[in-house]
Design an enzyme around this catalytic site. Structure first.
Site, PDB file in Angstrom:
ATOM      1  N   GLU A 157     -43.304 -22.643  42.856  1.00  0.00           N
ATOM      2  CA  GLU A 157     -43.447 -21.555  41.889  1.00  0.00           C
ATOM      3  C   GLU A 157     -44.174 -22.077  40.650  1.00  0.00           C
ATOM      4  OE1 GLU A 157     -40.532 -18.592  39.268  1.00  0.00           O
ATOM      5  OE2 GLU A 157     -39.732 -20.390  40.243  1.00  0.00           O
ATOM      6  N   GLU A 169     -37.938 -12.422  31.841  1.00  0.00           N
ATOM      7  CA  GLU A 169     -36.616 -12.948  32.174  1.00  0.00           C
ATOM      8  C   GLU A 169     -35.737 -12.788  30.937  1.00  0.00           C
ATOM      9  OE1 GLU A 169     -37.087 -16.380  35.506  1.00  0.00           O
ATOM     10  OE2 GLU A 169     -37.565 -16.979  33.463  1.00  0.00           O
TER      11      GLU A 169
END
Length: 387
Positions: A165, A248
């Site tokens: 990622e 987030e």
């Protein structure tokens, strides 16, 4: 994204083009096209999503997802014509752990939910460019990051967790930090970044943190993919599977916006654009998988042969364990994670595989139901023959 696994997402809803065609014919017949076209515009109205993993399509080509994976508190996003807004973000979680969620918009495939018309997954070495544009809207009184995520895997997978990622932190507030530890700085896309690297136990993560907030930017995603490849976190024959932009949040977050998002992936590299046929794997390596099975458990020896003409220095063998299987102990390699798509990494004493030579490792595991063998193995990102 995330410090922890994401559960399975819901499938995207499909649009019914036939209704629009029929409506247009009726409008012409009535001789009041302009007025009635305006009356059909609710198909483009903002869409409120409060389901935990609810999603919808925007621009006819991207998926907006609520993706409330880390909390039971209510969260809602409103999908707009060009992006989304986090309209409700109740609750908070400790800032030294995982965030509450990842409300986001993406191009590609995410837990089997693929955006309409996407050409992802695509091999990294087959990509000529991947231009993207993003515009964020920030708020005060919340703890969050604005995270642009790029996912890479040795196989053209459309579900589950990818092996690597890449996170681009456009902005952050409060005492939150990327996975791992800082490992230096880099200039990518003409900007300076602080670089963090680490692992969350399921995949490798490399994060590029902006020194100050970036509200909007046009850039080439491949500039960051090339960084991952050059640092050994991916290989040219790996696949770009998903490009995502969102937030987030750890505390609050209502009002955060992605005002606009665009992403395209253009072929033009040297590699093939189509996924490999598992029946015709590359011939640079061969894997022999020899299990010993008993009710509920098994051990297996795995032999990795280098059938190419160059030595392999440092190897990682990736494969997907069949459903219900889990690794409990391994030898001659580090095998992580315990289930799903796992990677066996060489030790200091067996890292080199000479041409025509081989190395072996093994592990013990448990299984439920009927025992099955993995179907595909890759060595440092290259598919291997099996048998």
């Amino acid at each position: 994204m995330k410090t922890f696994l994401h559960p399975t997402r819901h499938r995207v809803r499909r649009r019914l083009g036939a209704l629009r065609t029929a409506a247009t014919a009726a409008l012409v017949a009535l001789g009041s096209l302009t007025a009635l076209v305006t009356a059909t515009e609710p198909a483009r109205a903002d869409t409120l999503i409060c389901d935990q993993y609810g999603s919808t399509t925007i621009q006819g080509r991207y998926v907006v997802q609520n993706n409330r994976w880390g909390t039971s508190a209510t969260q809602c996003v409103t999908a707009t014509a060009t992006g989304f807004e986090l309209t409700r973000a109740d609750g908070s979680v400790p800032t030294n752990g995982a965030p509450k969620s990842y409300p986001s918009v993406y191009n590609g495939c995410h837990y089997t939910n693929c955006s309409p018309g996407t050409n992802l997954p695509m091999r990294i070495d087959a990509i000529g460019s991947a231009p993207s544009a993003i515009s964020y809207g920030y708020v005060g009184g919340a703890v969050y990051n604005a995270s642009y995520d790029i996912w890479l895997d040795p196989t053209p997978r459309t579900d589950g967790v990818n092996r690597t990622e890449i996170m681009i932190w456009f902005h952050r507030t409060g005492p939150v930090q990327p996975i791992g530890s800082p490992t230096g700085t880099a200039t990518v896309g003409g900007r300076a970044w602080e670089v963090w690297t680490g692992s969350n136990g399921t995949n490798d993560v490399i994060s590029f943190v902006a020194p100050s907030a970036i509200s909007s930017w046009n850039f080439d995603v491949m500039d960051f993919v090339d960084q991952a490849v050059s640092r050994g976190l991916a290989g040219p024959s790996w696949y770009l599977t998903s490009i995502q932009a969102g937030f987030e949040p750890w505390q609050n977050g209502a009002g955060l916006r992605v005002d606009s998002f665009s992403s395209a992936v253009h072929a033009g590299g040297t590699g093939p654009t189509d996924p490999p046929d598992p029946g015709t794997p590359a011939t640079a390596c061969r894997v022999t998988y020899s299990p010993n099975v008993w009710p509920g458990g098994f051990t297996t020896d795995v032999k990795v042969a280098n059938t190419g003409s160059a030595p392999v220095d440092g190897w990682r063998v990736a494969f997907a364990l069949p459903a219900g299987q889990s690794v409990t102990h391994a030898w001659n390699a580090t095998v992580t994670p315990a289930s799903g798509t796992v990677t066996a990494t060489s030790t200091a004493s067996n890292a080199r595989i000479a041409p025509g030579g081989s190395q072996s490792f093994g592990f013990q595991g448990t299984y439920a139901g009927t025992f099955a063998r993995p179907a595909l193995f890759t060595l440092n990102g290259t598919a291997c023959a099996v048998g």
